[in-house]
Design an enzyme around this catalytic site. Sequence first.
Site, PDB file in Angstrom:
ATOM      1  N   CYS A  77       1.814  -0.342  11.409  1.00 23.29           N
ATOM      2  CA  CYS A  77       2.823  -0.470  10.360  1.00 23.29           C
ATOM      3  C   CYS A  77       3.969   0.525  10.552  1.00 23.29           C
ATOM      4  O   CYS A  77       4.753   0.372  11.467  1.00 23.29           O
ATOM      5  CB  CYS A  77       2.171  -0.332   8.985  1.00 23.29           C
ATOM      6  N   GLY A 120       8.295   3.643   3.105  1.00 21.20           N
ATOM      7  CA  GLY A 120       9.700   3.940   3.311  1.00 21.20           C
ATOM      8  C   GLY A 120      10.298   3.504   4.629  1.00 21.20           C
ATOM      9  O   GLY A 120       9.710   2.744   5.405  1.00 21.20           O
ATOM     10  N   HIS A 138      -1.850  -4.747   9.219  1.00 20.06           N
ATOM     11  CA  HIS A 138      -2.941  -3.806   8.954  1.00 20.06           C
ATOM     12  C   HIS A 138      -4.278  -4.368   9.444  1.00 20.06           C
ATOM     13  O   HIS A 138      -4.937  -5.118   8.730  1.00 20.06           O
ATOM     14  CB  HIS A 138      -3.032  -3.512   7.457  1.00 20.06           C
ATOM     15  N   GLU A 177      -7.016  -2.862   9.667  1.00 16.47           N
ATOM     16  CA  GLU A 177      -8.130  -2.264   8.930  1.00 16.47           C
ATOM     17  C   GLU A 177      -8.327  -2.894   7.561  1.00 16.47           C
ATOM     18  O   GLU A 177      -9.321  -2.616   6.880  1.00 16.47           O
ATOM     19  CB  GLU A 177      -7.896  -0.760   8.767  1.00 16.47           C
ATOM     20  N   SER A 195       1.484   3.253   1.041  1.00 18.92           N
ATOM     21  CA  SER A 195       2.714   2.611   1.500  1.00 18.92           C
ATOM     22  C   SER A 195       3.558   2.076   0.355  1.00 18.92           C
ATOM     23  O   SER A 195       4.726   1.727   0.548  1.00 18.92           O
ATOM     24  CB  SER A 195       2.389   1.471   2.475  1.00 18.92           C
ATOM     25  N   ASN A 222       2.237  -4.962   4.528  1.00 17.54           N
ATOM     26  CA  ASN A 222       2.957  -4.261   3.466  1.00 17.54           C
ATOM     27  C   ASN A 222       4.064  -3.438   4.098  1.00 17.54           C
ATOM     28  O   ASN A 222       3.857  -2.300   4.490  1.00 17.54           O
ATOM     29  CB  ASN A 222       2.005  -3.357   2.672  1.00 17.54           C
ATOM     30  N   GLY A 242       8.711  -3.105   4.418  1.00 21.25           N
ATOM     31  CA  GLY A 242      10.037  -3.592   4.078  1.00 21.25           C
ATOM     32  C   GLY A 242      11.022  -3.484   5.225  1.00 21.25           C
ATOM     33  O   GLY A 242      12.209  -3.812   5.058  1.00 21.25           O
ATOM     34  N   TYR A 243      10.544  -3.015   6.390  1.00 20.45           N
ATOM     35  CA  TYR A 243      11.395  -2.869   7.575  1.00 20.45           C
ATOM     36  C   TYR A 243      10.724  -3.534   8.765  1.00 20.45           C
ATOM     37  O   TYR A 243       9.506  -3.745   8.772  1.00 20.45           O
ATOM     38  CB  TYR A 243      11.642  -1.387   7.875  1.00 20.45           C
TER      39      TYR A 243
END
Length: 376
Positions: free
Chosen positions: A246, A221, A331, A333, A45, A288, A290-291
């Site tokens: 995610c 992304g 996340h 996991e 990621s 983790n 950014g959107y």
Amino acid sequence: MQARLLLEDGTLFTGKSFGAEGETTGEVVFNTGITGYQEVLSDPSYCGQIVTMTYPLIGNYGITRDDFESVAPSVHGFVVRRHETVPSNWRAQYSVDDLLKEYGIVGISDIDTRMLTRIIRHHGTMKGIITTSTKSEQELREMLLSTDLRRDQVARTSTKHIYSSPGAKERIVLVDFGAKSGILRELTQRGCDVVVVPHDVTADEIRKLHPDGIQLSNGPGDPKDVPHAVKMISELLGEYPIFGICLGHQLFALACGADTERLKFGHRGGNHPVKDLRTGRCYITSQNHGYTVNEQSIANTELEITHINNNDKTIEGLKHKKYPAFTVQYHPEAAPGPFDNSYLFDEFLQMIRDHKNQHPEKPRQAILAAAVKGDF
């Protein structure tokens, strides 16, 4: 050797080089984890990003192959206050410096990472360039301004071929948008028969694999850069149980008619508090991204918000009101708790079993007989 980090706003940091020599550009982000730098480096990621670690000492427990989240790191650069050249840990096989050199990743240390983090928090993530060359600041600025951020990260990190991890229980198709190995580990530990497929798999190709459920992985992304995945999810929604993580969460939201938007500086770290609205319990999560999914866009969909971030109230979980499908932004996991959120995989498998009980399949002989008679 000297190294420099130049941001697109003109801020220049001068420090020491470690890892590979050369130049690299990417989106400069920060991660607040105290530990887990190896998982950060090997998380797909982070493809296309220069990662800044806010914790000042990185590398003290070294690197071990057992803790990789992918075959090879995808980060474009690594920024730390101080890196430890001689790790102290019985599991350590080599140092962070060795890892960066092995995979050609440029690193810079001995800069004020607190100042860098404050700049990103105030102005948002931005492009940056790390170099060990002697080029002038003007040359670096021109290089940086002429470089566009990548938009093909999913294609770069996804598997190119279908492969399987055999098991005796439910068959799960794991759509790899840049999947961490932890997701595959959680499913195989539960005895699942996992088939991993590329990001550009079609709905018909998934149907031919006869899955019991579909796992949408994490990835790098902007989710709007993967429109083919949105189409695939929308076609399979209601046909198979779906669990998204995610990027998979964001793609699922788009497939259901919601919208996504960019966060100012994202969520990256292992200590983000997330509240489960169904129980009121707060979980410490690893994140983790950014959107995020736009909350207002949920109103005209069949989605229900199940989790929110206790820091900024952004959406952290969704559930479809009609079909067997749910997703989380974080996340489960990654084990920051360490195992507080692994129950979500158990809920996914229970959802699959409930769906199969409610929609039993016809025996194969009956399907073949009907096909011969022309009933299909």
